[in-house]
Each structure stands twice: as C-alpha cells, then as structure tokens.
Design a protein around this motif. Sequence first.
Motif, PDB file in Angstrom:
ATOM      1  N   ASP A  32       5.261  70.274  84.436  1.00 13.39           N
ATOM      2  CA  ASP A  32       5.182  71.240  85.623  1.00 13.39           C
ATOM      3  C   ASP A  32       6.110  72.440  85.470  1.00 13.39           C
ATOM      4  OD1 ASP A  32       3.231  69.716  86.683  1.00 13.39           O
ATOM      5  OD2 ASP A  32       4.596  68.845  88.163  1.00 13.39           O
ATOM      6  N   VAL A  33       6.936  72.680  84.529  1.00 19.20           N
ATOM      7  CA  VAL A  33       7.982  73.655  84.437  1.00 19.20           C
ATOM      8  C   VAL A  33       7.428  75.106  84.412  1.00 19.20           C
ATOM      9  CG1 VAL A  33       8.111  73.758  81.947  1.00 19.20           C
ATOM     10  CG2 VAL A  33      10.008  74.302  83.162  1.00 19.20           C
ATOM     11  N   CYS A  34       7.963  75.885  84.987  1.00 15.69           N
ATOM     12  CA  CYS A  34       7.505  77.326  85.208  1.00 15.69           C
ATOM     13  C   CYS A  34       8.893  77.949  85.267  1.00 15.69           C
ATOM     14  CB  CYS A  34       6.684  77.623  86.219  1.00 15.69           C
ATOM     15  SG  CYS A  34       7.497  77.635  87.857  1.00 15.69           S
ATOM     16  N   GLN A  35       8.900  79.377  85.232  1.00 17.23           N
ATOM     17  CA  GLN A  35      10.153  80.090  84.915  1.00 17.23           C
ATOM     18  C   GLN A  35      10.693  80.503  86.353  1.00 17.23           C
ATOM     19  OE1 GLN A  35       9.771  84.490  84.094  1.00 17.23           O
ATOM     20  NE2 GLN A  35       8.320  84.648  85.872  1.00 17.23           N
ATOM     21  N   GLU A  36       9.900  80.234  87.381  1.00 17.94           N
ATOM     22  CA  GLU A  36      10.565  80.218  88.741  1.00 17.94           C
ATOM     23  C   GLU A  36      11.470  78.923  88.882  1.00 17.94           C
ATOM     24  OE1 GLU A  36      10.311  82.622  90.872  1.00 17.94           O
ATOM     25  OE2 GLU A  36       8.232  83.508  90.815  1.00 17.94           O
ATOM     26  N   GLN A  37      11.508  77.918  88.148  1.00 13.10           N
ATOM     27  CA  GLN A  37      12.209  76.652  88.290  1.00 13.10           C
ATOM     28  C   GLN A  37      13.483  76.767  87.165  1.00 13.10           C
ATOM     29  OE1 GLN A  37      12.164  73.583  90.287  1.00 13.10           O
ATOM     30  NE2 GLN A  37      11.568  75.422  91.640  1.00 13.10           N
ATOM     31  N   LEU A  38      13.723  77.840  86.656  1.00 13.40           N
ATOM     32  CA  LEU A  38      14.732  78.137  85.735  1.00 13.40           C
ATOM     33  C   LEU A  38      16.037  78.896  86.494  1.00 13.40           C
ATOM     34  CD1 LEU A  38      12.614  79.217  82.499  1.00 13.40           C
ATOM     35  CD2 LEU A  38      13.658  76.880  82.935  1.00 13.40           C
ATOM     36  N   ASP A  39      17.182  78.227  86.147  1.00 13.13           N
ATOM     37  CA  ASP A  39      18.448  78.646  86.526  1.00 13.13           C
ATOM     38  C   ASP A  39      18.473  80.218  86.241  1.00 13.13           C
ATOM     39  OD1 ASP A  39      21.393  79.334  86.116  1.00 13.13           O
ATOM     40  OD2 ASP A  39      21.086  77.878  87.830  1.00 13.13           O
ATOM     41  N   VAL A  40      18.396  80.461  84.998  1.00 13.24           N
ATOM     42  CA  VAL A  40      18.299  81.609  84.294  1.00 13.24           C
ATOM     43  C   VAL A  40      17.737  82.816  84.972  1.00 13.24           C
ATOM     44  CG1 VAL A  40      16.918  81.658  82.469  1.00 13.24           C
ATOM     45  CG2 VAL A  40      18.797  83.093  82.095  1.00 13.24           C
ATOM     46  N   ASP A 257       2.454  71.841  80.429  1.00  8.14           N
ATOM     47  CA  ASP A 257       0.998  71.595  79.896  1.00  8.14           C
ATOM     48  C   ASP A 257       0.308  73.062  80.454  1.00  8.14           C
ATOM     49  OD1 ASP A 257       0.749  71.797  82.968  1.00  8.14           O
ATOM     50  OD2 ASP A 257      -0.260  69.754  83.136  1.00  8.14           O
ATOM     51  N   THR A 258       0.877  74.021  80.871  1.00  9.31           N
ATOM     52  CA  THR A 258       0.284  75.282  81.127  1.00  9.31           C
ATOM     53  C   THR A 258       1.144  76.321  80.880  1.00  9.31           C
ATOM     54  OG1 THR A 258      -0.656  74.056  83.363  1.00  9.31           O
ATOM     55  CG2 THR A 258      -0.545  76.668  83.234  1.00  9.31           C
ATOM     56  N   ALA A 259       0.586  77.318  79.927  1.00  8.32           N
ATOM     57  CA  ALA A 259       1.169  78.524  79.595  1.00  8.32           C
ATOM     58  C   ALA A 259       0.793  79.626  80.716  1.00  8.32           C
ATOM     59  CB  ALA A 259       0.434  79.199  78.336  1.00  8.32           C
ATOM     60  N   VAL A 260       1.650  80.409  81.103  1.00  8.82           N
ATOM     61  CA  VAL A 260       1.387  81.433  82.087  1.00  8.82           C
ATOM     62  C   VAL A 260       1.764  82.885  81.571  1.00  8.82           C
ATOM     63  CG1 VAL A 260       2.307  82.173  84.333  1.00  8.82           C
ATOM     64  CG2 VAL A 260       2.728  79.776  83.856  1.00  8.82           C
ATOM     65  N   GLU A 291       0.419  71.397  71.255  1.00 10.24           N
ATOM     66  CA  GLU A 291       0.096  70.054  71.460  1.00 10.24           C
ATOM     67  C   GLU A 291      -0.150  69.610  73.093  1.00 10.24           C
ATOM     68  OE1 GLU A 291       1.266  65.319  70.728  1.00 10.24           O
ATOM     69  OE2 GLU A 291       2.248  66.857  69.683  1.00 10.24           O
ATOM     70  N   ARG A 292       0.837  70.207  73.813  1.00 11.33           N
ATOM     71  CA  ARG A 292       1.061  69.917  75.106  1.00 11.33           C
ATOM     72  C   ARG A 292       0.208  70.973  76.060  1.00 11.33           C
ATOM     73  NH1 ARG A 292       6.808  69.646  77.180  1.00 11.33           N
ATOM     74  NH2 ARG A 292       5.849  68.729  79.039  1.00 11.33           N
ATOM     75  N   ILE A 293      -0.122  72.032  75.539  1.00 12.62           N
ATOM     76  CA  ILE A 293      -0.727  73.215  76.442  1.00 12.62           C
ATOM     77  C   ILE A 293      -2.101  72.772  76.561  1.00 12.62           C
ATOM     78  CG2 ILE A 293      -1.213  75.548  76.718  1.00 12.62           C
ATOM     79  CD1 ILE A 293       1.561  74.946  77.128  1.00 12.62           C
ATOM     80  N   LYS A 294      -2.643  72.846  77.946  1.00 12.78           N
ATOM     81  CA  LYS A 294      -4.130  72.641  78.436  1.00 12.78           C
ATOM     82  C   LYS A 294      -4.413  73.814  79.012  1.00 12.78           C
ATOM     83  CE  LYS A 294      -3.066  68.273  77.257  1.00 12.78           C
ATOM     84  NZ  LYS A 294      -3.496  67.836  75.801  1.00 12.78           N
ATOM     85  N   TRP A 295      -4.009  74.484  79.759  1.00 15.09           N
ATOM     86  CA  TRP A 295      -4.387  75.657  80.249  1.00 15.09           C
ATOM     87  C   TRP A 295      -3.553  76.761  80.188  1.00 15.09           C
ATOM     88  CZ3 TRP A 295      -8.972  74.633  82.979  1.00 15.09           C
ATOM     89  CH2 TRP A 295      -9.178  73.508  83.349  1.00 15.09           C
ATOM     90  N   TYR A 296      -4.307  78.043  80.243  1.00 18.16           N
ATOM     91  CA  TYR A 296      -3.703  79.427  80.100  1.00 18.16           C
ATOM     92  C   TYR A 296      -3.907  79.777  81.707  1.00 18.16           C
ATOM     93  CZ  TYR A 296      -3.134  84.031  78.370  1.00 18.16           C
ATOM     94  OH  TYR A 296      -2.508  85.559  77.939  1.00 18.16           O
ATOM     95  N   ASP A 297      -2.902  80.075  82.516  1.00 16.98           N
ATOM     96  CA  ASP A 297      -2.698  80.652  83.787  1.00 16.98           C
ATOM     97  C   ASP A 297      -2.655  82.222  83.675  1.00 16.98           C
ATOM     98  OD1 ASP A 297      -2.205  81.540  86.222  1.00 16.98           O
ATOM     99  OD2 ASP A 297      -0.829  80.106  86.472  1.00 16.98           O
ATOM    100  N   LEU A 298      -3.620  82.851  83.998  1.00 12.94           N
ATOM    101  CA  LEU A 298      -3.801  84.446  83.721  1.00 12.94           C
ATOM    102  C   LEU A 298      -3.389  85.182  84.787  1.00 12.94           C
ATOM    103  CD1 LEU A 298      -7.487  84.665  82.489  1.00 12.94           C
ATOM    104  CD2 LEU A 298      -5.394  84.580  81.145  1.00 12.94           C
ATOM    105  N   GLY A 299      -2.771  84.321  85.930  1.00 13.49           N
ATOM    106  CA  GLY A 299      -2.270  85.068  87.125  1.00 13.49           C
ATOM    107  C   GLY A 299      -3.278  85.611  88.320  1.00 13.49           C
ATOM    108  N   GLY A 300      -2.994  86.652  88.935  1.00 16.26           N
ATOM    109  CA  GLY A 300      -3.890  87.150  89.884  1.00 16.26           C
ATOM    110  C   GLY A 300      -4.469  88.641  89.594  1.00 16.26           C
ATOM    111  N   THR A 301      -4.949  89.135  90.449  1.00 15.86           N
ATOM    112  CA  THR A 301      -5.703  90.492  90.146  1.00 15.86           C
ATOM    113  C   THR A 301      -5.058  91.736  91.071  1.00 15.86           C
ATOM    114  OG1 THR A 301      -7.266  90.239  91.862  1.00 15.86           O
ATOM    115  CG2 THR A 301      -7.518  89.622  89.567  1.00 15.86           C
ATOM    116  N   ASP A 302      -4.209  91.137  92.198  1.00 19.86           N
ATOM    117  CA  ASP A 302      -3.631  92.243  93.313  1.00 19.86           C
ATOM    118  C   ASP A 302      -4.923  93.287  93.693  1.00 19.86           C
ATOM    119  OD1 ASP A 302      -0.853  91.500  92.952  1.00 19.86           O
ATOM    120  OD2 ASP A 302      -0.577  92.851  91.702  1.00 19.86           O
ATOM    121  N   GLY A 303      -5.960  92.530  93.761  1.00 13.69           N
ATOM    122  CA  GLY A 303      -7.186  93.104  94.503  1.00 13.69           C
ATOM    123  C   GLY A 303      -8.039  94.010  93.400  1.00 13.69           C
ATOM    124  N   PHE A 304      -7.606  94.507  92.360  1.00 13.91           N
ATOM    125  CA  PHE A 304      -8.416  95.153  91.369  1.00 13.91           C
ATOM    126  C   PHE A 304      -9.591  94.467  90.983  1.00 13.91           C
ATOM    127  CE2 PHE A 304      -3.939  96.802  91.124  1.00 13.91           C
ATOM    128  CZ  PHE A 304      -4.099  98.021  91.275  1.00 13.91           C
TER     129      PHE A 304
END
Length: 369
Positions: A32-40, A257-260, A291-304
């Motif tokens: 479940d790792v994502c950049q928001e959970q990185l210290d850097v 398992d998810t690329a963002v 091997e691990r990646i199952k999904w590509y998270d495209l983010g949102g749209t900000d209403g566009f």
Amino acid sequence: MADISQANIDQALRVEQLDATAWDAQAHRFDDVCQEQLDVFAAERWPAMALDRLQFFIGDRLVGGCLVMHKTAPLGLGGLAVCKWGPILLNNRLPSAQSDYKAIVDYLVQEYAVTRRLMLSILPRAVPTEQNSALEYLREIGFNQGASLPFPNRYFVNVDLSDEEMRASFNQKWRKHLRNSEKNELRFEHVGPDKMSEFNALYEAMTARKQFPDYSAYDSLNHLMDNIDGSIRPEIFMVYDEEGEAVAGAIVFVGGDTAVYLYGATNDKALPMQAGYFMHWEIMRWLGTQERIKWYDLGGTDGFLGLHQFKKGMAGKAGAITTVPPVMNYAHWFIPRLLGEALFLARDVKANTGRMINNLRKKGPSDQN
C-alpha cells in the motif's frame, strides 16, 4: 471512546519506531505504499509537523507500517495527528489483511487520541473497488467524517492484463485517438533522474501557457527526486517527436501494487499529435511488465470535463472509477476535538478562498456577475 474490538487488541501488536533513512529504505516492501507515506516527502511538505515512522508486528510477522505527522498545541491542550493514505499493509492480499489493518488503527487511536490527547485524522487510501473496508472500519469505531475533495472521482486502469486485453478495454473513442497518435513518429523513453531538468522545463512552460493554479506538491518534487531512496524513486517517462524535441512527459510513483500518475506535462505540439494517448499507453505497457503492479491510478480531474472523458476512456471496461474517501477524524477528549475542528475549518476556509480568487482572476470583467 472508539468502539475498538478486544479481539484486535488481543493480537499482541508490537510496534517499532524507525528513523527517516531506515523507514524510506524499506517502504518499497509494502503493498500500500504511496509518496504521502514517505518521510522524504512529508518532512519537506509539512516541515512544522513532527513525524513518527512506525512498523507493526504480530508475533514475528511484519504486518504494516504508518507514518504519522503530529503537532501538539501550547500547554498540551490538544493538537493533531495525521495519517495520509495509511496505514500501509505489507501484504494486502492476505486473509488476515483486514484484521491486521484494524489492529494498527486501534493502536493509533489508543496512542494518539487517548494517551497523547490529540485529534487523530486518517485519510484512507483510494482503492479500485466500490467497497473501501478501511473507511468502513473507521466509521464503525466512531470516526467522524471531515473534509472531502470537491471532485473526488479517482480513475484506475487495470494493467494486470495483456497488451491486447488492455487495448480492448479502452472505449472506442480512446482507441481511435491512440491509433492516430501512433501514426505520428513519436518515440517513448523511460529515462533516469538525469532527465528531471528536461521534464521541469516542459512542466513550467505548460503551466505558464495554461495559466492555471497549481495546488499540487510540485514545488517539493525536485527535493523528493534528489533525496529519495533509489528503491522507491518515482519513474520519469518522456515522449519525443521525430526531430527529437520533448513533447510530453510524466512522473509516475511506482511502488507496491499500484502505480500513481503524479505529474504530466506537454507542449503545444502534443495536442495535435495526440501525444498524451501514446504516452499513457506506453506507460501502461511498461507497468504491465512489473511483477507487483496491478493498477495504474490516474488521479482525479479537478472538475475538468475533458479530463474526465480522457481518463474514463482510459480506465475502460476493465478499470474502475471510484472516489477518494473523506478525511476521518477521532478525538477522545473534548478540547482536542474542539481545537482540531477549528484548525481544519481555518485550513478549509483558506483553501476555498484561494480557489475562489483564482477562479475570479481567470474570468473577464463581464463574467464576474
């Protein structure tokens, strides 16, 4: 007090605190790792917050982790503890995954809301399924819904497919645009961090041309790329025309398992060449080889609307359109609840005012009625 299951407490959760370097170096292990959970990322983005980097074990089994940002108010009258897109599980496919998550959340409630007298805010991760078990559990144990995004849709592409299956999943119009883009002698490259300056130039020219407000964390991206552990550094993808000019680029966080999809940039040539279709297709093909990646998270749209149509067509029949969960808040004590709610209200007012001012600036005088 939150209605915490005694069964979860009885799992004998063991907690270890890591330093910043050790935390980021092992972050790639978690599904479940994502950049928001990185210290850097968090230390640069929110420098006023203290950070706890926690690993959780049940027996000798590592089950998950959580980076918690926190700040105590003067005189110990409360404060905030924030977990964005966490806790993160080591293996979210295990039969015990839900009980592991619950045990970690129960610990966070006891430690931050009860013992440290802070308001605990958890933003659950967006998932490509209608049911979000993390959100459901937070509601079950007494968390209250806080702020939510004005345009919460999140778009996911299933990349755990063959090229033929992925292509067939796109809607008809998206496939047509992709075919047209492939006629334009475009070249796709997966490049290293030495090409970051090339992407920056493309992005800065695009934002200046479009004159849209950027509410993202782009200003911290260079710090992230320069200082992040190599095992979890975001990937850079570029598209060049037949003359070798960069016409499109993307920064993609590839972990768990998810690329963002973090950032994209194009120049004036990209639209008539439909380079965005070509670029995302090649990124999806590349992700499909991981091997691990199952999904590509495209983010949102900000209403566009145009962006919604583009991402909806790309998610296609095999993908998913879900929503980002709201922030969920819990305070065990009255004063921390009062203080926490006041802080969040002030933040929301500031953000909404900024968006309103920017929208007015973009309109002509006759539109401001």
